[in-house]
Design a protein around this motif. Sequence first.
Motif, PDB file in Angstrom:
ATOM      1  N   MET A   1      55.277  39.137  42.451  1.00 55.09           N
ATOM      2  CA  MET A   1      54.882  39.176  41.985  1.00 55.09           C
ATOM      3  C   MET A   1      53.684  40.458  42.016  1.00 55.09           C
ATOM      4  SD  MET A   1      51.342  36.481  41.082  1.00 55.09           S
ATOM      5  CE  MET A   1      52.214  34.611  41.417  1.00 55.09           C
ATOM      6  N   THR A   2      53.547  40.559  40.655  1.00 53.44           N
ATOM      7  CA  THR A   2      53.035  41.983  39.836  1.00 53.44           C
ATOM      8  C   THR A   2      51.920  41.496  40.200  1.00 53.44           C
ATOM      9  OG1 THR A   2      54.268  42.230  38.420  1.00 53.44           O
ATOM     10  CG2 THR A   2      52.080  43.373  37.968  1.00 53.44           C
ATOM     11  N   ARG A   3      51.182  42.946  41.184  1.00 55.68           N
ATOM     12  CA  ARG A   3      49.071  43.157  41.410  1.00 55.68           C
ATOM     13  C   ARG A   3      48.675  44.023  41.493  1.00 55.68           C
ATOM     14  NH1 ARG A   3      48.220  39.968  46.055  1.00 55.68           N
ATOM     15  NH2 ARG A   3      46.235  41.500  46.493  1.00 55.68           N
ATOM     16  N   ILE A   4      48.029  43.496  39.709  1.00 55.76           N
ATOM     17  CA  ILE A   4      47.155  44.781  39.241  1.00 55.76           C
ATOM     18  C   ILE A   4      45.582  45.413  40.057  1.00 55.76           C
ATOM     19  CG2 ILE A   4      48.633  45.084  37.730  1.00 55.76           C
ATOM     20  CD1 ILE A   4      46.254  44.004  36.211  1.00 55.76           C
ATOM     21  N   SER A   5      45.771  46.723  40.523  1.00 60.00           N
ATOM     22  CA  SER A   5      44.031  47.018  41.147  1.00 60.00           C
ATOM     23  C   SER A   5      42.878  47.443  39.839  1.00 60.00           C
ATOM     24  CB  SER A   5      44.078  47.670  41.809  1.00 60.00           C
ATOM     25  OG  SER A   5      44.596  48.673  42.271  1.00 60.00           O
ATOM     26  N   ALA A   6      41.745  47.898  40.150  1.00 63.29           N
ATOM     27  CA  ALA A   6      40.705  48.239  39.024  1.00 63.29           C
ATOM     28  C   ALA A   6      39.357  48.092  39.659  1.00 63.29           C
ATOM     29  CB  ALA A   6      40.659  47.517  37.700  1.00 63.29           C
ATOM     30  N   ASP A   7      39.057  48.670  39.124  1.00 65.27           N
ATOM     31  CA  ASP A   7      37.383  48.871  39.648  1.00 65.27           C
ATOM     32  C   ASP A   7      36.546  47.222  39.084  1.00 65.27           C
ATOM     33  OD1 ASP A   7      37.407  51.460  40.786  1.00 65.27           O
ATOM     34  OD2 ASP A   7      37.000  52.202  38.306  1.00 65.27           O
ATOM     35  N   ILE A   8      36.793  46.671  38.246  1.00 61.67           N
ATOM     36  CA  ILE A   8      36.108  45.758  38.459  1.00 61.67           C
ATOM     37  C   ILE A   8      37.007  45.047  37.442  1.00 61.67           C
ATOM     38  CG2 ILE A   8      34.316  44.389  36.581  1.00 61.67           C
ATOM     39  CD1 ILE A   8      32.476  46.830  36.488  1.00 61.67           C
ATOM     40  N   ALA A   9      37.097  44.298  37.767  1.00 63.92           N
ATOM     41  CA  ALA A   9      37.543  42.305  37.568  1.00 63.92           C
ATOM     42  C   ALA A   9      37.172  41.466  35.739  1.00 63.92           C
ATOM     43  CB  ALA A   9      39.032  42.210  37.550  1.00 63.92           C
ATOM     44  N   VAL A  10      37.226  41.507  35.006  1.00 59.10           N
ATOM     45  CA  VAL A  10      36.380  40.632  34.247  1.00 59.10           C
ATOM     46  C   VAL A  10      37.652  39.529  33.446  1.00 59.10           C
ATOM     47  CG1 VAL A  10      35.430  40.430  31.966  1.00 59.10           C
ATOM     48  CG2 VAL A  10      34.929  42.447  33.201  1.00 59.10           C
ATOM     49  N   ILE A  11      37.220  38.169  33.791  1.00 59.28           N
ATOM     50  CA  ILE A  11      38.160  37.145  33.767  1.00 59.28           C
ATOM     51  C   ILE A  11      37.224  36.960  32.762  1.00 59.28           C
ATOM     52  CG2 ILE A  11      40.045  35.722  34.647  1.00 59.28           C
ATOM     53  CD1 ILE A  11      40.299  38.002  35.992  1.00 59.28           C
ATOM     54  N   GLY A  12      38.354  36.205  32.262  1.00 66.20           N
ATOM     55  CA  GLY A  12      37.473  35.384  30.522  1.00 66.20           C
ATOM     56  C   GLY A  12      37.453  36.593  29.190  1.00 66.20           C
ATOM     57  N   GLY A  13      37.442  36.323  28.015  1.00 67.40           N
ATOM     58  CA  GLY A  13      37.033  37.942  27.142  1.00 67.40           C
ATOM     59  C   GLY A  13      36.551  37.287  26.069  1.00 67.40           C
ATOM     60  N   GLY A  14      35.426  35.864  26.175  1.00 70.72           N
ATOM     61  CA  GLY A  14      34.403  35.695  25.468  1.00 70.72           C
ATOM     62  C   GLY A  14      33.365  36.690  25.135  1.00 70.72           C
ATOM     63  N   LEU A  15      32.281  36.355  24.951  1.00 71.69           N
ATOM     64  CA  LEU A  15      30.709  37.709  24.578  1.00 71.69           C
ATOM     65  C   LEU A  15      30.776  38.358  25.606  1.00 71.69           C
ATOM     66  CD1 LEU A  15      28.600  35.959  21.198  1.00 71.69           C
ATOM     67  CD2 LEU A  15      30.963  37.813  21.230  1.00 71.69           C
ATOM     68  N   GLY A  16      30.482  37.794  26.421  1.00 74.09           N
ATOM     69  CA  GLY A  16      29.553  38.403  27.694  1.00 74.09           C
ATOM     70  C   GLY A  16      31.582  38.921  28.749  1.00 74.09           C
ATOM     71  N   GLY A  17      32.562  38.458  28.114  1.00 78.42           N
ATOM     72  CA  GLY A  17      33.314  39.539  29.164  1.00 78.42           C
ATOM     73  C   GLY A  17      33.590  40.596  28.416  1.00 78.42           C
ATOM     74  N   VAL A  18      33.752  40.722  26.554  1.00 76.56           N
ATOM     75  CA  VAL A  18      33.788  41.999  26.072  1.00 76.56           C
ATOM     76  C   VAL A  18      32.949  42.550  26.576  1.00 76.56           C
ATOM     77  CG1 VAL A  18      33.867  43.240  23.387  1.00 76.56           C
ATOM     78  CG2 VAL A  18      35.367  40.927  24.634  1.00 76.56           C
ATOM     79  N   ALA A  19      31.192  42.334  26.843  1.00 77.52           N
ATOM     80  CA  ALA A  19      30.094  43.216  27.081  1.00 77.52           C
ATOM     81  C   ALA A  19      30.398  44.115  27.899  1.00 77.52           C
ATOM     82  CB  ALA A  19      29.286  42.226  26.675  1.00 77.52           C
ATOM     83  N   ALA A  20      30.682  42.971  29.355  1.00 77.91           N
ATOM     84  CA  ALA A  20      31.091  43.034  30.394  1.00 77.91           C
ATOM     85  C   ALA A  20      31.459  44.428  30.190  1.00 77.91           C
ATOM     86  CB  ALA A  20      31.264  41.935  31.551  1.00 77.91           C
ATOM     87  N   ALA A  21      33.216  44.258  30.063  1.00 73.24           N
ATOM     88  CA  ALA A  21      34.394  45.083  29.878  1.00 73.24           C
ATOM     89  C   ALA A  21      34.036  46.535  29.496  1.00 73.24           C
ATOM     90  CB  ALA A  21      35.318  45.168  29.422  1.00 73.24           C
ATOM     91  N   LEU A  22      32.937  46.539  28.137  1.00 73.00           N
ATOM     92  CA  LEU A  22      32.551  47.712  27.539  1.00 73.00           C
ATOM     93  C   LEU A  22      31.742  48.758  28.171  1.00 73.00           C
ATOM     94  CD1 LEU A  22      32.141  46.293  23.892  1.00 73.00           C
ATOM     95  CD2 LEU A  22      33.665  47.720  24.502  1.00 73.00           C
ATOM     96  N   ALA A  23      30.918  47.934  29.393  1.00 69.64           N
ATOM     97  CA  ALA A  23      29.239  48.699  30.150  1.00 69.64           C
ATOM     98  C   ALA A  23      30.210  49.403  30.735  1.00 69.64           C
ATOM     99  CB  ALA A  23      28.403  47.796  30.202  1.00 69.64           C
ATOM    100  N   ALA A  24      31.345  48.549  31.713  1.00 69.67           N
ATOM    101  CA  ALA A  24      32.430  49.580  32.938  1.00 69.67           C
ATOM    102  C   ALA A  24      33.158  50.496  32.044  1.00 69.67           C
ATOM    103  CB  ALA A  24      32.885  48.251  33.140  1.00 69.67           C
TER     104      ALA A  24
END
Length: 532
Positions: free
Chosen positions: A1-24
């Motif tokens: 299985m493919t494994r990817i890494s990041a500094d922050i993983a945001v699971i869910g792209g609703g309004l809260g998820g988009v805001a979190a991803a933009l901030a990071a």
Amino acid sequence: MTRISADIAVIGGGLGGVAAALAAARSGLRVVLTEEYDWVGGQLTVQGTPPDEHPWIEQFGSTASYRAMREGIRDYYRRWYPLTAEARADRALNPGNGRVSALCAEPRVAHDVLRALLAPHQAAGRLDLRTGYRPVAATTDGDTVTSVTLDPVREGEPFTVTAPYILDATETGDLLPLTGTEHVTGFESREVTGEPSAPATAQPHNIQAASWCLALEHRAGEDHTIDKPDDYGFWRDYQPPYWPGPFFGLLAPKPQTLEPTRRLLEPNPDPAAGPPPLAGDLDLWAFRRILARENFTPGALESDVIIVNWPMIDYVEGPLFGGGPEEDARHLAGARAMSRSFLYWMQTELPRADGGTGLPGLRTRPDAVGTADGLTMGPYHRESRRIQAVHTITEQEVSLAVRGERGAVPHPDSVGIGSYRIDLHPSTGGDNYIDIGSCPFQIPLGALLPRRITNLLPAAKNIGTTHITNGCYRLHPVEWNIGEAAGLLAVYCLGARATPHQVREDSTHLEDYRRLLTGHGVELAWPEVHGY
């Protein structure tokens, strides 16, 4: 299985998820953002609901990035649509002139704007956005979440993501059971919360109604009647014991008093004729209208476009999550079937002002919501699983009746603000509306911290509220603020080598983190305003 890494993983792209991803991402971190549906934006786009906002939203009471998103939607219409000169010059342009918000617009446009906000970070390689994926498993090491595995909804390969911080921005708190994070659902007991409106015993399966919304227009003289749904008879006659008649009808309780009150549905009223005889949410056509013909040059639109998110499609047969795959699928299908049956009822049996029945000229607008049939991509979830938090926000902290002129309980660890009535729709446990005045409130950091898990942060409607206070913390600008605060908390913790719990407990860390928030345009306290 493919494994990817990041500094922050945001699971869910609703309004809260988009805001979190933009901030990071704007902080320079590498972010993975996943979303179950093809669109990002959650309740604003996938679920089709124009923003529920407080009356001061045009002046203050939101984060700077939420305000930028709202202005981006207005600019989209000014750039691409044939607005009248008057509408184009209106600083507070409301494309639909809907009454629920100062900004009612097509979900498709909101999605385009959100994608545009994310695009520069994707181009720079800071943001890896993956739509069409849902979380199915997670691994933990003690009190730390180590990975989340996601499966494709339709096609593609599953993958596993690892990151020092995992943010749960799913619509129903899906990571909480997968990670073993302690959480609650439904109604807590009065013994636990002390809330005046809570029941004597907990009711974990008593969850606010979900609604499967749809976009409609009306073409007079045309017939767009859909095929009669197989279960139409069941839904046409559906009537809970607390309702004044069948759900499919224009008579419904007034939320504040539960007094039976008649609604009005009059397609495409002539603006020159003056305001309709009913105001607010009683005028169904105008309340969540997302395109109003009067804002566009003559002939540009043949009909207004509206969103159906009315009492008649509140699905109370059971929760749409938490019952297991088969039970959840049955209720999801039931919510869709209810909305399709309601469309057929409107086309064939709705009582008209002229004494006739049915509006066969009603037809869905699939383009507005990005689907083939005009029903939204997903159901409108008003309530989620919620973490057992370091601090749980209770009714007595925000209730206008309890707090009065003192205002909501202040929080020295505030990470944002919001305001809305405690607005609970009928529920799967047999409750009618619960509608309580609320004071403008703060979002305490303690409500974003699970009691045990160290690196999983809620970033949507899954924070430490109760069933009751979720009713005022679930709205669009509050969810965005929660997500942005969670994203910046992860940013701060990575830079300061501190844990989220240490940030709250250490005054220096807390001051520095709150300074980071204000630097990003997050308001932490209200000016002198009163509840409603």
